[in-house]
Design an enzyme around this catalytic site. Structure first.
Site, PDB file in Angstrom:
ATOM      1  CD  GLU A 183      -8.260 -45.589 -22.580  1.00  0.00           C
ATOM      2  OE1 GLU A 183      -8.739 -45.529 -23.719  1.00  0.00           O
ATOM      3  OE2 GLU A 183      -8.848 -45.164 -21.567  1.00  0.00           O
ATOM      4  CG  HIS A 193      -8.959 -40.437 -21.124  1.00  0.00           C
ATOM      5  ND1 HIS A 193      -9.990 -40.303 -22.028  1.00  0.00           N
ATOM      6  CD2 HIS A 193      -9.024 -41.723 -20.688  1.00  0.00           C
ATOM      7  CE1 HIS A 193     -10.627 -41.456 -22.144  1.00  0.00           C
ATOM      8  NE2 HIS A 193     -10.067 -42.333 -21.334  1.00  0.00           N
ATOM      9  CG  HIS A 251     -14.300 -42.980 -18.919  1.00  0.00           C
ATOM     10  ND1 HIS A 251     -13.878 -44.012 -18.124  1.00  0.00           N
ATOM     11  CD2 HIS A 251     -13.364 -42.861 -19.900  1.00  0.00           C
ATOM     12  CE1 HIS A 251     -12.741 -44.506 -18.598  1.00  0.00           C
ATOM     13  NE2 HIS A 251     -12.396 -43.807 -19.664  1.00  0.00           N
ATOM     14  CG  HIS A 271     -13.535 -44.458 -24.271  1.00  0.00           C
ATOM     15  ND1 HIS A 271     -12.412 -45.085 -24.742  1.00  0.00           N
ATOM     16  CD2 HIS A 271     -13.219 -44.079 -23.007  1.00  0.00           C
ATOM     17  CE1 HIS A 271     -11.481 -45.104 -23.812  1.00  0.00           C
ATOM     18  NE2 HIS A 271     -11.951 -44.495 -22.749  1.00  0.00           N
TER      19      HIS A 271
HETATM   20 ZN   LIG Z   1     -10.750 -44.245 -21.077  1.00  0.00          ZN
END
Ligand SMILES: [Zn+2]
Length: 272
Positions: free
Chosen positions: A113, A132, A134, A203
């Site tokens: 990603e 980024h 979760h 996500h």
């Molecule tokens: Zn991710």
């Protein structure tokens, strides 16, 4: 690709045999992007610390990543090879161009990603660092239509609104939920717009800021705000959030003190 192939065929048909061999090389033998040169060791050290802190604070676990723009060239950024953030060391840091192509992979595998980072850096020159994650408390706000809003001064940076990126709506198909292509990265960056944080349905989320300490701060307090907001909403249907003016003033005040928690978190995370 088809058009390139057809042009190549038509062009090649009129060329002599030796040129025919040379054309595909010129078109397809892509040289790796050039390096911006060695990054400032302090920046690398801070990037390693950011990885460890985010793990220590429960924002990332075995998954999630944090990047920083290269100090010598804004068209390059630094991100660990595919690795759990808590395990990242200086030797794991890779340099990418904004298409998220590694400058010198040396056999190392990048995060699937990574396009999240490159595509946001392309359109947000003010953004110097990206997280980024979760982080769990944030997830419900991406799937319920309940807006994530700042309810205390530490998360005033959420006041501009927190949009939700829906990968199914953006791609028009069922995906594996991962931002694994430049096109999905561009769509995510578009949804983020000029805001600081974007949620990703089913996500996680992405936080952006003008420095590594600041983006770590935002990653941590996005998670804390989400937890507190769910608690407040469970207690009452009448939750008072920060007024936009309160948020602006709080952001100016608290935003100037991020070095304080950064130093604390860094010492704790790096002392392990
Ligand atoms: Zn991710």
């Amino acid at each position: 690709m088809e058009n390139i192939g057809r042009r190549l065929f038509l062009g090649a048909a009129s060329l002599a045999g030796s040129a025919l061999l040379a054309v595909p090389r010129r078109l397809f033998a892509q040289a790796p992007p050039s390096s911006a040169g060695p990054a400032d060791p302090t920046l690398i050290e801070d990037l390693v610390a950011a990885n460890r802190i985010l793990a220590d604070q429960g924002v990332v676990d075995g998954y999630g990543h944090v990047s920083v723009r290269h100090g010598a060239n804004p068209a390059r950024y630094l991100l660990s090879r595919s690795l759990a953030p808590e395990l990242v060391t200086a030797g794991d840091v890779m340099e990418y161009d904004l298409d998220s192509t590694p400058v010198d992979p040396r056999g190392r595998t990048g995060y699937l990603e990574r396009f999240i980072h490159g595509e946001i850096y392309k359109v947000r020159p003010d953004v110097m660092a990206i997280v980024h994650s979760h982080s769990p408390s944030v997830i419900p706000f991406g799937v319920t239509g309940v807006a994530l809003r700042p309810l205390y001064h530490m998360s005033a940076f959420l006041a501009g609104g927190v949009p939700v990126f829906d990968i199914r709506a953006e791609s028009g198909e069922m995906t594996d939920m991962l931002v694994r292509t430049p096109a999905l990265g561009r769509a995510l960056a578009r949804t983020l717009g000029s805001r600081n944080v974007v949620l990703m349905r089913g996500h996680g989320s992405v936080a952006t800021a003008a420095s590594l300490p600041h983006v770590v701060f935002r990653g941590v307090y996005t998670e804390v705000n989400a937890r507190l907001q769910a608690q407040a909403m469970a207690l009452s249907s009448n939750v008072t959030y920060l007024d936009p003016e309160e948020a602006r003033k709080a952001e100016a005040a608290v935003g100037g003190t991020v070095s304080r928690p950064w130093e604390l978190w860094k010492r704790k995370a790096m002392g392990k």
